[in-house]
Each structure stands twice: as C-alpha cells, then as structure tokens.
Scaffold this active site. Structure first.
Site, PDB file in Angstrom:
ATOM      1  N   ASP A 181      44.535  91.289  49.173  1.00 39.55           N
ATOM      2  CA  ASP A 181      43.567  92.303  49.564  1.00 39.55           C
ATOM      3  C   ASP A 181      42.444  91.721  50.433  1.00 39.55           C
ATOM      4  O   ASP A 181      41.273  91.880  50.112  1.00 39.55           O
ATOM      5  CB  ASP A 181      43.003  92.917  48.268  1.00 39.55           C
ATOM      6  CG  ASP A 181      42.014  94.035  48.520  1.00 39.55           C
ATOM      7  OD1 ASP A 181      42.206  94.793  49.477  1.00 39.55           O
ATOM      8  OD2 ASP A 181      41.038  94.137  47.746  1.00 39.55           O
ATOM      9  N   TYR A 220      40.121  95.815  35.782  1.00 36.94           N
ATOM     10  CA  TYR A 220      39.315  96.831  36.477  1.00 36.94           C
ATOM     11  C   TYR A 220      39.353  98.141  35.698  1.00 36.94           C
ATOM     12  O   TYR A 220      39.793  99.165  36.212  1.00 36.94           O
ATOM     13  CB  TYR A 220      39.837  97.009  37.908  1.00 36.94           C
ATOM     14  CG  TYR A 220      39.502  95.821  38.785  1.00 36.94           C
ATOM     15  CD1 TYR A 220      38.297  95.759  39.466  1.00 36.94           C
ATOM     16  CD2 TYR A 220      40.377  94.749  38.897  1.00 36.94           C
ATOM     17  CE1 TYR A 220      37.973  94.656  40.254  1.00 36.94           C
ATOM     18  CE2 TYR A 220      40.066  93.643  39.676  1.00 36.94           C
ATOM     19  CZ  TYR A 220      38.859  93.608  40.351  1.00 36.94           C
ATOM     20  OH  TYR A 220      38.534  92.516  41.126  1.00 36.94           O
ATOM     21  N   GLU A 255      37.538  88.361  37.193  1.00 37.02           N
ATOM     22  CA  GLU A 255      37.195  89.451  38.124  1.00 37.02           C
ATOM     23  C   GLU A 255      36.914  90.703  37.318  1.00 37.02           C
ATOM     24  O   GLU A 255      37.598  90.974  36.329  1.00 37.02           O
ATOM     25  CB  GLU A 255      38.357  89.784  39.080  1.00 37.02           C
ATOM     26  CG  GLU A 255      38.597  88.799  40.182  1.00 37.02           C
ATOM     27  CD  GLU A 255      39.758  89.209  41.106  1.00 37.02           C
ATOM     28  OE1 GLU A 255      40.061  90.405  41.236  1.00 37.02           O
ATOM     29  OE2 GLU A 255      40.362  88.286  41.673  1.00 37.02           O
ATOM     30  N   GLU A 298      46.792  86.272  40.350  1.00 32.64           N
ATOM     31  CA  GLU A 298      47.580  87.453  40.009  1.00 32.64           C
ATOM     32  C   GLU A 298      49.030  87.383  40.487  1.00 32.64           C
ATOM     33  O   GLU A 298      49.514  88.286  41.172  1.00 32.64           O
ATOM     34  CB  GLU A 298      46.907  88.718  40.548  1.00 32.64           C
ATOM     35  CG  GLU A 298      45.557  88.977  39.919  1.00 32.64           C
ATOM     36  CD  GLU A 298      44.948  90.310  40.345  1.00 32.64           C
ATOM     37  OE1 GLU A 298      45.518  90.996  41.200  1.00 32.64           O
ATOM     38  OE2 GLU A 298      43.890  90.646  39.805  1.00 32.64           O
TER      39      GLU A 298
HETATM   40  C1  GCB Z   1      42.129  91.966  42.450  1.00 35.01           C
HETATM   41  C2  GCB Z   1      42.387  90.870  43.425  1.00 35.01           C
HETATM   42  C3  GCB Z   1      41.400  90.864  44.558  1.00 35.01           C
HETATM   43  C4  GCB Z   1      41.150  92.279  45.030  1.00 35.01           C
HETATM   44  C5  GCB Z   1      40.546  93.076  43.889  1.00 35.01           C
HETATM   45  C6  GCB Z   1      40.314  94.540  44.290  1.00 35.01           C
HETATM   46  O1  GCB Z   1      42.586  91.957  41.332  1.00 35.01           O
HETATM   47  O2  GCB Z   1      42.468  89.612  42.825  1.00 35.01           O
HETATM   48  O3  GCB Z   1      41.907  90.078  45.594  1.00 35.01           O
HETATM   49  O4  GCB Z   1      40.333  92.345  46.159  1.00 35.01           O
HETATM   50  O5  GCB Z   1      41.425  93.050  42.797  1.00 35.01           O
HETATM   51  O6  GCB Z   1      39.199  94.893  44.639  1.00 35.01           O
HETATM   52  O7  GCB Z   1      41.275  95.294  44.273  1.00 35.01           O
END
Ligand code: GCB
Length: 647
Positions: free
Chosen positions: A208, A505, A541, A452
């Site tokens: 990403d 997330y 994260e 990931e």
């Molecule tokens: C993740 C990734 C990261 C992305 C992020 C997102 O899990 O490791 O590279 O930018 O989520 O914002 O989706």
C-alpha cells in the site's frame, strides 16, 4: 508487443539468479566517510535522464545507450538525484512508468585519484529501485537487484586505462516487480482488445505505497588506499560500570598490516586501545547508549577509530576509518523488551520515506523536520515500514536515541508462488545485505523480515523458519520478528519470532464505523496471541484514515474526530495490557503518504497523524499527550524535556 520487456527482465533475472547463487556476500560495505586517508565526491544534483518508452522497453540495451553520451542517442531531460523520477514532470506516462530508465552524469575526477595507483576509487549507489546496471565509460562495472540498499564498484583501475577520458557514469534502473522480487509484484497483460489498447498491461503490487523508482539515495565516489579497512563489526555489552566493545576489523589489500584501534569518548579522549584485529575493549565508567526519553543523556556515542598501516614492494598505505559506537544491550523475556536490562516500551510510529515531488528521494530538510516532529510527539521509536531506510536516517536515530525496528522489503508476500526457493534465496541475500549495512547501529534493536505475509499458507512455515534462523545466525545479538495480520491460530511463522508484532484495524477494515467493538476485539487479540505463544507483543500498526479538515460529531469515518477516537479506544486497552506483556504501540502512520490509485485511497493513504506536508491533524495532539505522559511514567526525562505543561 509485450511490455515491459518481460524477456529482458527475465533475462536480467537469470543473470542475477546466477550472481546470487555464486556470489555470497563478500566483504563489508561501510558507510562512506571522509578521513585523513579517504576523500569523497557527492554526485547529487542534475543528471541526464531518459525513460525507455519503446514497446518492449529494451531499446536502451539493443542500441547500447551506455556506449556514448545519452544525449547522443536521443532526447534527454533533467533529473535530480537523489529523487524518485515519478513526480518530477507533468507526464503521467513517466509517473506510472514501468521498465528501464536511464541516468547519466559526467564527472570530473580529481587527477591525483587517477595518478596514484595506490588509490582505490569506489562508485557507490545509496539505493536504486529496483534492478540496476552500472557502466563507466561504456564498461559495465556492476549490477544490483533490490532497492533500498547500497551497492558499489571499484572503478579506479578502469579510469586509469584511459586517464584522458572523462568519467561518464550510466545507470539503468528497472522498477518491474515480479513474484520473485522483494517486494513481490506481477505484470498482467490485458489482451481483450474490446477493453484495452494494444500493449496494455498493469503492474500489480500487493503493498500500500506508491512504487516510486529511480536513484533514491546519493550516488558518490570515494577513495580508500589500496590497503584498506573493509569492514568493522561491533557488539556491545556491559558489566556494572564497565562497557565492553567486542570488535572485529577486516582488512583488504594487504597480507600484512598493523592496526591501531582506539575508542574515543565524546570529548575525543581515548578510553580504550588495542592493536589487534579483533578483541574486547573495556570502558570504565561507561556512558551507555540510552533511548530518547529514557535517560537524561540519550544517544551517547563513542567513536571507534581504526588506523591501518600496511606496505607492499611499491609503497606504504595508511587508512583511517571512524565508526560511531553506542554501548547498549537488548534482551527479550516472555513479557518484556529490555534495553540495558531496563524494560523498554515502544511508543512510536511507523513511517515511510515519502514526500511531495521527491517521492522516496533522500532529503535532508525532510529528515530533520521529521526528527523534530518525532521529538515533539514524544516518540521514542519507529519501524522502517516497509523497507530499509537511508543510513543517514539511522545515523540520526543513533544520535538522538530513537529506537528502530529495521524492516527488510518483504512486504506483500501474498502469492503462494512467492514462497518458492527462488524468492526465499533472494530474501536471504537481502537479509545478508541489510544486516551487513545496519549491524553497527545502536538504534537498531530488532530485525523485521516481512510485513503481513500470507503466514497461514503451508509453505510459510519452512520459509519463515529458514529466514529467521538465517537472520539470527547473521546477528545473534538482536531479536527477530515479522509483522503479522493473520489469525493467531493459523500463523505458521509465529513460533519462530522473538516478539509478536500484530497489525489490526478494528472499526476500520473490520466493522467499519463501529468504534464500540475496538475494546473487545483488541483485548481478545492480545489475550489470544499471548495465550498461545507467551511472547511479548507490540501493536505494530493501528489507525484510521482522516482527511485533514473533515469534521463530524458524532465521529464518522475519514474525519479527524473518528481518527482521534479510534486511537483513544486502542490506548485504553494498551494501558491495561502494557502492565502485562504488551511492550509497544506504533501508530500507522506518522504522515500521510502516496499510494497507487484505488477506490479506497484519496490521493494516497490518509492514516497519518501529520499530513504529507507534516502539519498535525487532531490525532497528533492526542498522541503527543499520551507519549509524553508515558515517557514521564516510564522514563527518566532530561530537565528540558519534562512533560510540557502547555500540553
Ligand atoms: C497495513 C499495511 C500498511 C497499510 C495499512 C493501511 O496493514 O501494513 O502497509 O498502509 O495497513 O492503511 O491499509
């Protein structure tokens, strides 16, 4: 018509596969530094540039563009180095270009470098994304596979063959990603003529961030004497008040050499001395290297000065190289991450090398601004998501006591074909290169071998077992991890890591809009992982997108308020678990960053707590308040840094 020269790329891949197989890393790759015996000439600035827009992207090789001036084989444009080339012009074809681009620069080399046969002249490329081939005056001098890590070639002997000709450096760089590159990617040709024009193809990527390309870090020439210090490895420890610096110096170009190894403190006073190529230096009343906000004097660096004297039948040689050394230890227990035997809690960020115009190009104003912002936030650490950052950045971390989780470009290993031997072998070489480059940085406390990956796939077990074992053999002094987003019960690599690093997330990618699920889901996440593995956990994260200036109360996704409340909900759970086994929290992300275009990205990823231009969103103030109070609780702040009452 197949673009971008797949056969050329594959051809190149075969060559590299061969290089990988027959040439395990030999020698060191010390950061180029000036000294009384070494000179340096930076080649930053304007280079000539051309993208090979031919249908198969192979015209440059077919027509041997490296044999004469680039401007003689076609039109050139100005291109700054270091910088990504993508955002420099107004041309969308160049922004999204896939294939070979060509850089060229003519350099005036000091005559004494050429005249003196006892001088090595080394051409070094800090990083070029992704494959590179380098010529000097039309003669190929090296090639390299992989962005984000340096490579070099000795060119003095070549220049001496024709001292009258200028030094014309040509570098061809190809950003094509395949299933066997790191990061992996895949070229997809669209042959349905009712939908796509002839020759249409896309570069699929599984990560990403924008696949910026070009000469991202400084290109330079430096000299060493013919007999020179090729590599230094230091490993540090301490016992009570005595620091221990275990060192090894390797020398090239001399069968017999004398060494003087001196450890100097900040005031350049000698604190230990040896004449052996390896040994242990003892430092009484040691000043340990401490992280920012953990001690009143963070980032203390000694200097290891290595002086080499050698001679052959023609001449005598003296080489001097100075290496900054921080004395500290790193250990991991089942619930703690210890630096100098004290519990360390990561309160930090994930970053990207990313900014307007220059893309991933090294930029000192940006670097210094980012360090000021890290300190403003009260961050004590970051992860080099998702690739190795410039050495200049790690040097800043050493100086300021910012702790680093050093990640290789193993991001987006999602396709089962990327777990095959060819990929694994390349991944092992990348770890060799990364550890060789970064092993002496006190700020680097852990290696991350991937982000990931599809860790639930059956081949992941052998892949990560091998990779982690290899990395530990390269560097037994640091823990090794990879970053997971998979289910605790199905993750096949987790048994081999030292620290569990989890990305999640909640209320964003899962149950979007439902802030009320965060507490339950996060709590379960931690309990499950810890219950199964009994290893310390870092929330590597978490976050939410916020388009700066969008507001809503009650909070709605993409507003600054929503981002703020996501963070607060996560923090409540962190506060319970950090008293048990959670040893860190790294926000995604420090700043907004560019991605490829897609329906979930509004001019890039907006999960930054700062905008791409480094202005704070509301979440930055929440984080700042939290980090400073965590520092007050867990650290030993210098008087100037006491929790500012203005917060
Ligand atoms: C993740 C990734 C990261 C992305 C992020 C997102 O899990 O490791 O590279 O930018 O989520 O914002 O989706």
């Amino acid at each position: 018509m197949r673009v971008p020269g797949v056969s050329a790329v594959l051809g190149a891949l075969c060559v590299w596969a061969l290089v990988d197989a027959v040439c395990p890393l030999s020698g060191g790759l010390l950061f180029p530094r000036e000294s009384s015996s070494r000179e340096l000439k930076e080649l930053s600035g304007r280079w000539d540039f051309r993208a090979d827009m031919s249908p198969n992207r192979n015209q440059g090789f077919d027509k041997a563009w490296y044999q004469s001036r680039l401007s003689q084989t076609g039109p050139v444009i100005d291109m700054p180095v270091p910088a990504s080339y993508n955002d420099i012009t107004q041309d969308p074809a160049l922004r999204d270009f896939i294939g070979w681009v060509w850089y060229e620069r003519e350099v005036v080399v000091p005559a004494r470098w050429i005249a003196d046969e006892g001088t090595r002249v080394v051409l070094r490329v800090g990083s070029a994304h992704y494959y590179s081939v380098v010529w000097v005056n039309g003669v190929k001098v090296t090639e390299h596979k992989g962005g984000h890590l340096p490579f070099e070639a000795e060119i003095g002997s070549l220049l001496r063959k024709d001292p009258t000709s200028p030094c014309r450096i040509t570098i061809a760089v190809n950003n094509t990603l395949t299933l066997e590159t790191l990061p992996p990617g895949n070229i997809q040709h669209m042959d349905d003529r009712t939908k796509y024009p002839e020759g249409f193809f896309v570069q699929n990527i599984y990560f990403d961030f924008f696949n910026y390309a070009g000469l991202h870090r400084p290109v330079l020439l430096y000299t060493t004497p013919k007999a020179y210090v090729d590599d230094i490895t230091v490993v540090t420890d301490f016992l009570d008040n005595t620091g221990l610096v275990k060192y090894t110096v390797s020398v090239q170009g001399a069968s017999l050499a004398t060494l003087k190894v001196t450890l100097l403190d900040k005031d350049r006073q000698c604190v230990a001395f040896s004449t052996e190529p390896s040994g242990v230096l003892k430092v009484v009343d040691v000043n340990l290297w401490w992280p920012f906000l953990m001690h009143e004097n963070p980032g203390y660096l000694y200097t290891l000065e290595v002086q080499l004297m050698a001679a052959d039948e023609r001449s005598t040689y003296e080489d001097v190289y100075s290496l900054p050394v921080g004395i500290r230890t790193v250990n991991v227990t089942s619930t703690k991450f210890l630096i100098n035997n004290k519990p360390f809690y990561f309160h930090g960020v994930n970053k990207h090398e990313d900014s307007d115009i220059r893309g991933k190009g090294l930029d000192w104003p940006l670097i210094v601004k980012d360090f000021n912002l890290l300190k403003w936030l009260g961050a004590n650490s970051f992860r080099t998501s998702h690739y190795p950052y410039a050495e200049e950045i790690l040097q800043m971390c050493d100086r300021h006591g910012i702790v680093v989780i050093d990640e290789c470009p193993g991001v987006g290993i999602k396709d089962i074909r990327s777990f095959r031997n060819a990929s694994l072998n390349h991944h092992l070489v990348v770890m060799d290169e990364l550890v060789r480059r970064d092993k002496n940085h006190p700020s680097v406390v852990m290696w991350s071998v991937a982000n990931e990956p599809a860790a639930e796939m059956p081949p992941a077990e052998f892949y990560f077992k091998t990779l982690i074992k290899h990395t530990k053999a390269l560097d037994p002094t640091r823990p090794v991890t990879y970053i997971t987003d998979s289910n605790y019960a199905r993750d096949r690599g987790a048994p081999y890591v030292d620290v569990i690093c989890v990305n999640s997330y909640f209320s964003w990618y899962h149950d979007p809009g439902h802030l009320e699920v965060i507490s339950i889901q996060l709590n379960n996440q931690f309990e499950n992982w810890y219950g199964k593995y009994q290893k310390p956990i870092i929330q590597s994260e978490y976050g939410a997108d916020a388009v700066p200036g969008l507001h809503s109360d009650p909070p709605v996704m993409f507003t600054e308020e929503y981002q703020k409340v996501v963070l607060q909900n996560y923090h409540d759970v962190f506060d319970q678990k950090r008293r048990q086994y959670v040893v860190g929290e790294l926000i995604w992300n420090f700043a907004d960053f560019m991605t490829s275009q897609g329906i979930t990205r509004v001019l890039g990823n907006k999960k930054g707590v700062f905008t791409r231009q480094r202005q704070p969103k509301a979440a930055a103030f929440i984080l700042r308040q939290r980090y400073w109070s965590l520092a007050n609780e867990t650290g030993r702040l210098p008087p100037w840094a006491k929790y500012p009452c203005s917060l």
